[in-house]
Design an enzyme around this catalytic site. Sequence first.
Site, short mmCIF file in Angstrom:
data_model
loop_
_atom_site.label_atom_id
_atom_site.label_comp_id
_atom_site.label_asym_id
_atom_site.label_seq_id
_atom_site.Cartn_x
_atom_site.Cartn_y
_atom_site.Cartn_z
CB ALA A 17 -55.70 16.30 17.03
NE ARG A 38 -51.86 26.22 11.66
CZ ARG A 38 -50.86 26.56 12.47
NH1 ARG A 38 -50.67 27.83 12.77
NH2 ARG A 38 -50.07 25.63 12.97
CG HIS A 80 -58.57 26.14 23.31
ND1 HIS A 80 -58.33 25.54 24.52
CD2 HIS A 80 -57.83 25.45 22.39
CE1 HIS A 80 -57.51 24.52 24.35
NE2 HIS A 80 -57.18 24.46 23.07
CE LYS A 98 -56.00 18.48 29.12
NZ LYS A 98 -55.13 18.66 28.02
#
Length: 329
Positions: A17, A38, A80, A98
Amino acid sequence: MSQEPFRWGILSTGGIAQQFTRDVQRLADHKVVAVGSRTQAKADEFGDMFHVPNRHASYESLVNDPSVDGIYVATHHPMHKRDTILALNAGKPVLCEKPFAMSATETAEMISVARSKNLLLMEAMWARFLPHMIQVREVIKSGVLGEIISVRADHGQWFPANPEFRLYKPELGGGALFDLGIYPVSFAHMVLGAPSQITATGVLTEKGVDSHTSAILDYENGAQAVLTTTLITSTPCRATIAGTLGRIEIDRTFYNPANMRLVMQDGTTTEYANTYKGHGLREQAGELERMVRNGEIESPLLTHKMSIEIMQSLDEIRNQIGLRYPFES
């Protein structure tokens, strides 16, 4: 009159990220406006690092942020499907890291949700969108290689055998195949399509994830792809496409921006030097933005069918090597 920047929401705050955000910030017409984690502390830490204004303490809050045009899903592989569907149900187009999911079945479910909502969903196999991979496809299409006979690709990295590291944890979808092997498998699919047969072998760790795996993909025309992946040693990470008239050689690291060359049977060589600046993750962002603005729901460079076929190959490889995960029924 210039259009407004495409506004990204980043779902998760881990290494990939951060790499994606860093690279996307090189684009003048893209802006990372929100991040979800989170915990508020992690969201704030990421936001401070990249000057992201909207920091959300939950993924639900992020995907419902009205300032966001698209969501980049960067959680661990087993999450995912959950996180992609969460974003799609909030009406957001999704670029999902991916491997797309943990199985072809999960992949099909995600695509079904996207299609039912007429929303764009694309696998973030960023190598597909890099300039040298576009050049590879153009060379193949020109026919200068003749009939493709052989594809070879490897991806091996050394990681300390730390049982707490994510690649060694079965509950996080660990192992070489899903995290590293996805690159050579996807590369073979890009060049040759879906194989007619797969022969695979692998070695599992004490925790049950694969430390190294090799596979031969056979095709009906007689072509073969020979692929290897490992997380216990560093390998050359190169790729070769050989045809009856010539070959393409891609230097380390083949799925990154890299030097490559076309070598004909008589030795005539054409060099393609790498002049790319940055990591390369931003090219897939540009493709998603293009499609969103054009009202498209899948990329011609990596279609839904391609993503399903890639996952079918991963399914077959892991079935043959006995790779099982604790979260599977």
